[in-house]
Design a protein around this motif. Structure first.
Motif, PDB file in Angstrom:
ATOM      1  N   ASP A  41      15.830   3.186  14.991  1.00  0.00           N
ATOM      2  CA  ASP A  41      16.429   2.030  14.348  1.00  0.00           C
ATOM      3  C   ASP A  41      16.165   2.148  12.850  1.00  0.00           C
ATOM      4  OD1 ASP A  41      17.208   1.051  16.794  1.00  0.00           O
ATOM      5  OD2 ASP A  41      15.583  -0.417  16.948  1.00  0.00           O
ATOM      6  N   ILE A  42      17.160   1.803  12.038  1.00  0.00           N
ATOM      7  CA  ILE A  42      17.069   1.978  10.594  1.00  0.00           C
ATOM      8  C   ILE A  42      17.305   0.644   9.904  1.00  0.00           C
ATOM      9  CG2 ILE A  42      18.033   3.157   8.586  1.00  0.00           C
ATOM     10  CD1 ILE A  42      18.671   5.493  10.308  1.00  0.00           C
ATOM     11  N   TYR A  43      16.416   0.336   8.950  1.00  0.00           N
ATOM     12  CA  TYR A  43      16.516  -0.901   8.185  1.00  0.00           C
ATOM     13  C   TYR A  43      16.511  -0.572   6.694  1.00  0.00           C
ATOM     14  CZ  TYR A  43      15.142  -3.194  12.560  1.00  0.00           C
ATOM     15  OH  TYR A  43      15.084  -3.624  13.859  1.00  0.00           O
ATOM     16  N   ARG A  44      17.215  -1.387   5.935  1.00  0.00           N
ATOM     17  CA  ARG A  44      17.146  -1.307   4.473  1.00  0.00           C
ATOM     18  C   ARG A  44      16.237  -2.439   3.995  1.00  0.00           C
ATOM     19  NH1 ARG A  44      22.007  -0.197   3.368  1.00  0.00           N
ATOM     20  NH2 ARG A  44      21.625   1.939   2.646  1.00  0.00           N
ATOM     21  N   LEU A  45      15.143  -2.072   3.342  1.00  0.00           N
ATOM     22  CA  LEU A  45      14.194  -3.047   2.815  1.00  0.00           C
ATOM     23  C   LEU A  45      14.511  -3.316   1.350  1.00  0.00           C
ATOM     24  CD1 LEU A  45      10.773  -1.757   4.256  1.00  0.00           C
ATOM     25  CD2 LEU A  45      12.536  -3.142   5.364  1.00  0.00           C
ATOM     26  N   GLU A  46      14.440  -4.573   0.958  1.00  0.00           N
ATOM     27  CA  GLU A  46      14.656  -4.979  -0.423  1.00  0.00           C
ATOM     28  C   GLU A  46      13.409  -5.732  -0.879  1.00  0.00           C
ATOM     29  OE1 GLU A  46      18.258  -7.230  -0.518  1.00  0.00           O
ATOM     30  OE2 GLU A  46      19.497  -5.565   0.199  1.00  0.00           O
ATOM     31  N   PRO A  47      12.459  -5.025  -1.511  1.00  0.00           N
ATOM     32  CA  PRO A  47      11.203  -5.667  -1.898  1.00  0.00           C
ATOM     33  C   PRO A  47      11.311  -6.411  -3.220  1.00  0.00           C
ATOM     34  CG  PRO A  47      11.121  -3.335  -2.408  1.00  0.00           C
ATOM     35  CD  PRO A  47      12.451  -3.573  -1.746  1.00  0.00           C
ATOM     36  N   PRO A  84      10.690  -0.181  -5.969  1.00  0.00           N
ATOM     37  CA  PRO A  84      12.061   0.315  -5.752  1.00  0.00           C
ATOM     38  C   PRO A  84      12.994  -0.830  -5.384  1.00  0.00           C
ATOM     39  CG  PRO A  84      10.435   1.628  -4.547  1.00  0.00           C
ATOM     40  CD  PRO A  84       9.711   0.422  -5.044  1.00  0.00           C
ATOM     41  N   ASP A  85      14.241  -0.702  -5.796  1.00  0.00           N
ATOM     42  CA  ASP A  85      15.221  -1.730  -5.443  1.00  0.00           C
ATOM     43  C   ASP A  85      15.371  -1.836  -3.934  1.00  0.00           C
ATOM     44  OD1 ASP A  85      15.715  -2.296  -8.114  1.00  0.00           O
ATOM     45  OD2 ASP A  85      17.387  -0.874  -8.244  1.00  0.00           O
ATOM     46  N   THR A  86      15.441  -0.692  -3.276  1.00  0.00           N
ATOM     47  CA  THR A  86      15.585  -0.645  -1.818  1.00  0.00           C
ATOM     48  C   THR A  86      14.832   0.555  -1.266  1.00  0.00           C
ATOM     49  OG1 THR A  86      17.627   0.659  -1.957  1.00  0.00           O
ATOM     50  CG2 THR A  86      17.865  -1.743  -1.841  1.00  0.00           C
ATOM     51  N   LEU A  87      14.476   0.490   0.003  1.00  0.00           N
ATOM     52  CA  LEU A  87      13.907   1.607   0.737  1.00  0.00           C
ATOM     53  C   LEU A  87      14.540   1.622   2.114  1.00  0.00           C
ATOM     54  CD1 LEU A  87      11.269  -0.143  -0.606  1.00  0.00           C
ATOM     55  CD2 LEU A  87      10.153   2.007  -0.060  1.00  0.00           C
ATOM     56  N   ILE A  88      14.439   2.752   2.769  1.00  0.00           N
ATOM     57  CA  ILE A  88      14.879   2.871   4.155  1.00  0.00           C
ATOM     58  C   ILE A  88      13.647   2.920   5.049  1.00  0.00           C
ATOM     59  CG2 ILE A  88      15.919   4.437   5.862  1.00  0.00           C
ATOM     60  CD1 ILE A  88      17.974   2.885   4.225  1.00  0.00           C
ATOM     61  N   MET A  89      13.667   2.112   6.090  1.00  0.00           N
ATOM     62  CA  MET A  89      12.597   2.127   7.085  1.00  0.00           C
ATOM     63  C   MET A  89      13.155   2.626   8.410  1.00  0.00           C
ATOM     64  SD  MET A  89      10.028  -0.926   8.382  1.00  0.00           S
ATOM     65  CE  MET A  89      11.322  -1.977   9.074  1.00  0.00           C
ATOM     66  N   LYS A  90      12.533   3.657   8.968  1.00  0.00           N
ATOM     67  CA  LYS A  90      12.904   4.167  10.285  1.00  0.00           C
ATOM     68  C   LYS A  90      11.793   3.849  11.267  1.00  0.00           C
ATOM     69  CE  LYS A  90      15.022   8.081  10.867  1.00  0.00           C
ATOM     70  NZ  LYS A  90      15.415   9.509  10.895  1.00  0.00           N
ATOM     71  N   VAL A  91      12.160   3.279  12.404  1.00  0.00           N
ATOM     72  CA  VAL A  91      11.207   2.966  13.450  1.00  0.00           C
ATOM     73  C   VAL A  91      11.786   3.403  14.793  1.00  0.00           C
ATOM     74  CG1 VAL A  91      10.198   1.017  12.198  1.00  0.00           C
ATOM     75  CG2 VAL A  91      12.153   0.634  13.723  1.00  0.00           C
ATOM     76  N   ALA A  92      10.934   3.434  15.793  1.00  0.00           N
ATOM     77  CA  ALA A  92      11.392   3.836  17.120  1.00  0.00           C
ATOM     78  C   ALA A  92      12.501   2.917  17.599  1.00  0.00           C
ATOM     79  CB  ALA A  92      10.220   3.815  18.105  1.00  0.00           C
ATOM     80  N   SER A  93      13.447   3.482  18.326  1.00  0.00           N
ATOM     81  CA  SER A  93      14.599   2.725  18.787  1.00  0.00           C
ATOM     82  C   SER A  93      14.182   1.571  19.689  1.00  0.00           C
ATOM     83  CB  SER A  93      15.562   3.647  19.546  1.00  0.00           C
ATOM     84  OG  SER A  93      16.653   2.913  20.058  1.00  0.00           O
ATOM     85  N   ARG A 105       0.837  -1.207   0.000  1.00  0.00           N
ATOM     86  CA  ARG A 105       0.000   0.000   0.000  1.00  0.00           C
ATOM     87  C   ARG A 105       0.866   1.249   0.000  1.00  0.00           C
ATOM     88  NH1 ARG A 105      -3.028  -2.464   4.210  1.00  0.00           N
ATOM     89  NH2 ARG A 105      -2.186  -0.886   5.637  1.00  0.00           N
ATOM     90  N   ALA A 106       1.955   1.207   0.745  1.00  0.00           N
ATOM     91  CA  ALA A 106       2.802   2.398   0.900  1.00  0.00           C
ATOM     92  C   ALA A 106       3.438   2.820  -0.418  1.00  0.00           C
ATOM     93  CB  ALA A 106       3.877   2.144   1.950  1.00  0.00           C
ATOM     94  N   ILE A 107       3.912   1.863  -1.214  1.00  0.00           N
ATOM     95  CA  ILE A 107       4.613   2.228  -2.439  1.00  0.00           C
ATOM     96  C   ILE A 107       3.723   2.126  -3.670  1.00  0.00           C
ATOM     97  CG2 ILE A 107       6.836   1.569  -1.478  1.00  0.00           C
ATOM     98  CD1 ILE A 107       6.762  -0.965  -3.119  1.00  0.00           C
ATOM     99  N   GLY A 108       2.472   1.695  -3.475  1.00  0.00           N
ATOM    100  CA  GLY A 108       1.525   1.640  -4.587  1.00  0.00           C
ATOM    101  C   GLY A 108       1.848   0.569  -5.605  1.00  0.00           C
ATOM    102  N   ARG A 109       2.554  -0.475  -5.210  1.00  0.00           N
ATOM    103  CA  ARG A 109       2.902  -1.595  -6.070  1.00  0.00           C
ATOM    104  C   ARG A 109       2.774  -2.879  -5.249  1.00  0.00           C
ATOM    105  NH1 ARG A 109       2.744   2.009  -9.125  1.00  0.00           N
ATOM    106  NH2 ARG A 109       4.182   2.632 -10.800  1.00  0.00           N
TER     107      ARG A 109
END
Length: 326
Positions: A37-43, A49-58, A13-17
């Motif tokens: 906390d930071i994660y690299r997502l590879e969908p 997108p090849d990759t995205l960055i996800m930021k969440v609470a520490s 839903r977030a990326i529309g794909r």
């Protein structure tokens, strides 16, 4: 594999794909910002997108508590959901900001344009950073966002830390007039909050330094978790002190402050040399928080270097600062 922090359906839903699956890998050693906390997502999917960055609470309770005390998560979500349109400067594209928790999906910039804070910005990078900072302040002075939080919140939230780990680390340093004034401020920072409330306020980044800037070609400004209404000098001091070597800051300081004023003039905003200099100088003491935080929770060598840079700037402006803070 996916991640318990976000579902495949929410990511789709977030990326529309349509995302069939994704991997989530922690970004190690990033950022120096401590708060998320930071994660690299590879969908996997078609036209994703090849990759995205996800930021969440520490996940670290102490760091999360600091972020919540300063309102960092709400500030960054507010910026990306309400303020990141039609800007005269670049920020990462935001794919998604969750409604029920702190979770941002952002453009992945990879390693492009990273400049080491310990090396310091070059003259060209410093000029671009200050011009961009003036664009940030100019834009938000002409299009002021609704007041949500002021510098008073941050300064009051920092009082206990100033009186504990910041003061403790300052007391370990060589006894000099600049060190004594810095320790004096740290011990009684709550006595000076009114000085900052009396200054003109503008929507500021409040953590404007090389760790949060990228120079791939132009400049991209990251990490808006500390953004708030504050005197402009906080952004100026954060950059000039933490992002330049002592020698370069001393050589370029007057020129960069003049560049800031000149760029503001392009927005039809006139500031006197004295007003810009004074808001910058008075912010040198509160920005001691950063080296104190890094010494307490991060890389000791980096914290020591940033403390030395900060104290050198205080020393250079000591007569003025002593007249204000003693």
């Amino acid at each position: 594999m996916g991640s318990p922090l976000i579902t495949t359906r929410e990511l789709s839903r977030a990326i529309g794909r349509e995302v069939s699956r994704f991997t989530a890998r922690p970004v190690r050693g990033a950022p120096h910002g401590y708060m998320a906390d930071i994660y690299r997502l590879e969908p996997s999917g078609v036209d994703v997108p090849d990759t995205l960055i996800m930021k969440v609470a520490s996940s670290d309770p102490e760091r999360r508590a600091i972020a919540e005390r300063f309102g960092s998560y709400q500030n960054e979500q507010h910026f990306y959901t309400s303020l990141n349109q039609n800007l005269p400067f670049r920020v990462p594209h935001c794919y998604h900001s969750a409604d029920d928790r702190f979770l941002l999906l952002l453009e992945d910039l990879g390693d492009q344009g990273i400049v080491s804070a310990m090396d310091g910005a070059s003259r060209e990078q410093a000029e671009l950073a200050i011009q961009t900072l003036a664009k940030i302040h100019g834009h938000f002075r002409l299009h002021p966002p609704k007041l949500r939080q002021t510098i008073e919140v941050g300064l009051r939230s920092a009082v206990t830390d100033m009186q504990t780990f910041v003061l403790h680390n300052l007391e370990q340093l060589e006894d000099t007039p600049a060190q004594r004034l810095a320790a004096h401020y740290a011990a009684g920072s709550d006595d000076y909050i009114h000085l900052y409330q009396q200054q003109n306020q503008v929507f500021t980044h409040l953590d404007y330094r090389l760790d949060n800037l990228r120079f791939p070609d132009d400049l991209i400004v990251l990490d808006w978790g500390e953004s708030t209404h504050a005197p402009a000098g906080f952004d100026l001091a954060n950059f000039l002190v933490s992002s330049l070597t002592i020698e370069n800051r001393r050589s370029w300081e007057a020129w960069l402050l003049a560049t800031y004023r000149e760029t503001l003039g392009g927005f039809g905003i006139s500031e006197s040399k004295e007003s810009v200099l004074n808001t910058y100088r008075t912010a040198l003491l509160p920005t001691l928080y950063l080296p104190g935080l890094i010494l307490a929770h991060g890389d000791k060598d980096e914290g020591t270097e940033l403390a030395a840079r900060n104290l050198a700037a205080i020393e250079d402006h000591l007569p003025y600062l002593a007249s204000v803070f003693t």
